[in-house]
Scaffold this active site. Structure first.
Site, PDB file in Angstrom:
ATOM      1  N   SER A 176       0.710  -1.533  -0.120  1.00 57.84           N
ATOM      2  CA  SER A 176      -0.537  -0.181  -0.135  1.00 57.84           C
ATOM      3  C   SER A 176       0.731   0.974  -0.164  1.00 57.84           C
ATOM      4  CB  SER A 176      -1.131  -0.223   1.201  1.00 57.84           C
ATOM      5  OG  SER A 176      -0.218   0.298   2.405  1.00 57.84           O
ATOM      6  N   HIS A 217      -5.217  -4.341  -1.828  1.00 56.51           N
ATOM      7  CA  HIS A 217      -5.535  -3.487  -2.428  1.00 56.51           C
ATOM      8  C   HIS A 217      -5.363  -3.804  -4.202  1.00 56.51           C
ATOM      9  CE1 HIS A 217      -4.885   0.400   0.463  1.00 56.51           C
ATOM     10  NE2 HIS A 217      -4.001  -0.684   1.019  1.00 56.51           N
ATOM     11  N   LYS A 275     -13.108  -1.500  -0.154  1.00 52.67           N
ATOM     12  CA  LYS A 275     -12.401  -0.918  -0.647  1.00 52.67           C
ATOM     13  C   LYS A 275     -12.971  -0.312  -1.968  1.00 52.67           C
ATOM     14  CE  LYS A 275      -7.293  -1.740   1.762  1.00 52.67           C
ATOM     15  NZ  LYS A 275      -7.717  -0.039   3.127  1.00 52.67           N
TER      16      LYS A 275
HETATM   17  C1  LIG Z   1      -3.719  -5.070   2.721  1.00 54.58           C
HETATM   18  C2  LIG Z   1      -4.975  -5.056   3.462  1.00 54.58           C
HETATM   19  N1  LIG Z   1      -4.863  -5.702   4.715  1.00 54.58           N
HETATM   20  C3  LIG Z   1      -6.388  -5.600   4.950  1.00 54.58           C
HETATM   21  C4  LIG Z   1      -6.645  -4.375   5.637  1.00 54.58           C
HETATM   22  C5  LIG Z   1      -8.296  -4.051   6.194  1.00 54.58           C
HETATM   23  O1  LIG Z   1      -9.233  -3.899   5.461  1.00 54.58           O
HETATM   24  P1  LIG Z   1     -10.166  -3.342   6.577  1.00 54.58           P
HETATM   25  O2  LIG Z   1     -10.475  -2.065   6.523  1.00 54.58           O
HETATM   26  O3  LIG Z   1     -11.673  -4.260   5.364  1.00 54.58           O
HETATM   27  O4  LIG Z   1     -10.441  -4.385   7.793  1.00 54.58           O
HETATM   28  C6  LIG Z   1      -6.161  -3.282   4.797  1.00 54.58           C
HETATM   29  C7  LIG Z   1      -6.928  -2.015   5.064  1.00 54.58           C
HETATM   30  O5  LIG Z   1      -5.897  -1.224   5.011  1.00 54.58           O
HETATM   31  C8  LIG Z   1      -5.159  -2.887   3.791  1.00 54.58           C
HETATM   32  O6  LIG Z   1      -4.028  -2.141   3.290  1.00 54.58           O
END
Ligand SMILES: Cc1ncc(COP(=O)(O)O)c(C=O)c1O
Length: 395
Positions: free
Chosen positions: A182, A210, A241
């Site tokens: 990210s 992502h 997202k």
């Molecule tokens: C790579 C990754 N995994 C998991 C999450 C967590 O997702 P959620 O917002 O559905 O808890 C995020 C959110 O920022 C993320 O970027």
């Protein structure tokens, strides 16, 4: 008792502020979309994960409203007691169809999906081999499990191979990676990861938060991009997202794995079931993505346009393979000043610096959306150039 604790917390908060790390929330006064209102002023939003521009899509709002009329507002139960409606199963099937997997289990968030995936499957006899830039929720999930931990340098296949060799004594091994990282926007080399996993007899898990909706010829994620269908055992992902941006997460993959998660995964067993409105809108997302590839095509077009224009203007952009464009500034203070000036110019972006990114690697992370129109991108690029010249970044 609280007096002592209060002093301690106040001191910690003061330290966070002094280090310039105190996070303020900027209030948005309308819906999440390309043009948002902050403090009464319209700004263009370039820091949401709204990759397909669906966060405020009329079809999703209508679908949520319609399903709430039929299935109500809340579930008031975990899934296995009395929190499963027919639509929860429909959404799990739609996600399995999208990722070409055998079965899917929904969670309240991907944070929970990652938090609940390792402990039921792996014990102290096993090994978890994790990319060093994996998301915090993967790190926390691994902490909740007794398996031996290995960490390899980001997307470094030689280092992954070293870990796999060291982990040969363990009963089961799993390689875990984010699909898109990210902060840099690079994609995990899934074909090479799968090759190494096969060579050293390991499972593969990827977090598509992502990458799903973004990466691959039609945006179906890393396995579409790298042809690794059938070679990845577990995918986790978010509905927060590209897929509408509300709430919800999932784990999708091999049938027996999902089956065991339904029996033993703690965030699934001990947390509320997703609300019908979210399920109805999410079903509409997967329906829309089946109809045509318009949104994904527009996202790709927008990313290419932005990256090319910014590179031509002389900015140092990390070689992105996703909708994340990291504009490198290196200096932490500069990243904050730059972001603040961009907001004055009507562009809403965020500057990231240590510890979110490595020391001296400060940047502004720009997130492109299918919801952006060309004039939005042009305005953003023009503001970057104007502020860049003002701050001596560009000549
Ligand atoms: C790579 C990754 N995994 C998991 C999450 C967590 O997702 P959620 O917002 O559905 O808890 C995020 C959110 O920022 C993320 O970027």
């Amino acid at each position: 008792m609280y007096g002592k604790m209060k002093d301690h917390l106040s001191k910690t908060l003061a330290e966070i502020k002094e280090a310039g790390l105190y996070k303020e929330e900027r209030l948005i006064e309308n819906a999440q979309q390309a043009a948002i209102t902050v403090k009464g002023k319209e700004v263009l939003n370039f820091c949401a994960n709204n990759y397909l521009g669906l966060s405020n899509h009329p079809r999703l709002i209508a679908a949520a409203q319609k399903i709430m009329e039929r299935r109500g507002y809340g579930m008031s139960s975990v899934r296995f007691i009395c929190g499963t409606q027919d639509i929860h199963k429909e959404l799990e099937a739609a996600i399995s169809d999208y990722f070409k997997t055998e079965d899917t289990i929904l969670y309240a968030a991907c944070f929970d999906a990652n938090g609940g995936v390792f402990e039921p499957l792996f014990t102290e006899e096993d090994a978890i081999i994790s990319d060093s830039l994996n998301h915090a929720s993967i790190i926390d999930g691994v902490r909740l499990c007794k398996a031996k931990r290995y960490r390899y340098a980001n997307a470094d296949m030689a280092d992954l191979e070293r870990c796999l060799q060291e982990a040969q004594a363990q009963r089961f091994r799993i390689v875990v990676t984010d699909g898109v990282f990210s902060m840099d926007g690079n994609v995990a080399p899934m074909d090479q990861i799968c090759d190494l996993a096969e060579k050293y007899d390991a499972l593969v898990m990827v977090d598509e938060s992502h990458s799903a909706g973004v990466v691959g010829p039609t945006g179906h994620g890393v396995s579409e991009q790298y042809g690794t269908y059938g070679r990845v055992d577990i995918y986790t992902g978010t509905l927060g997202k590209a897929f509408g941006g509300a709430l919800g997460g999932f784990t999708t993959g091999r049938k027996e794995i999902i089956d065991l998660l339904r029996q033993r995964s703690r965030p699934y067993l001990f947390s509320n079931s997703l609300a019908p409105g979210i399920i109805g809108a999410s079903l509409e997302v997967f329906k829309m993505l089946k109809e045509n590839n318009t949104l994904h095509n527009k996202l790709v077009e927008n990313v290419n346009y932005f990256r090319d224009k910014m590179t031509a203007a002389g900015f140092d952009i990390k070689p992105t393979q996703s909708a994340i464009c990291a504009v490198m500034l290196y200096d932490a203070k500069l990243s904050q000043i730059y972001a603040a000036r961009m907001q004055e110019e009507g562009i809403y972006v965020t500057g990231f610096y240590y510890p979110v990114v490595p020391k001296d690697q400060a940047r502004i992370r720009v997130q492109i959306s299918a919801g952006h129109e060309k004039e939005h991108l042009d305005k953003c690029i023009a503001a970057f150039i104007k502020v860049g010249k003002e701050l001596g970044i560009l000549k």
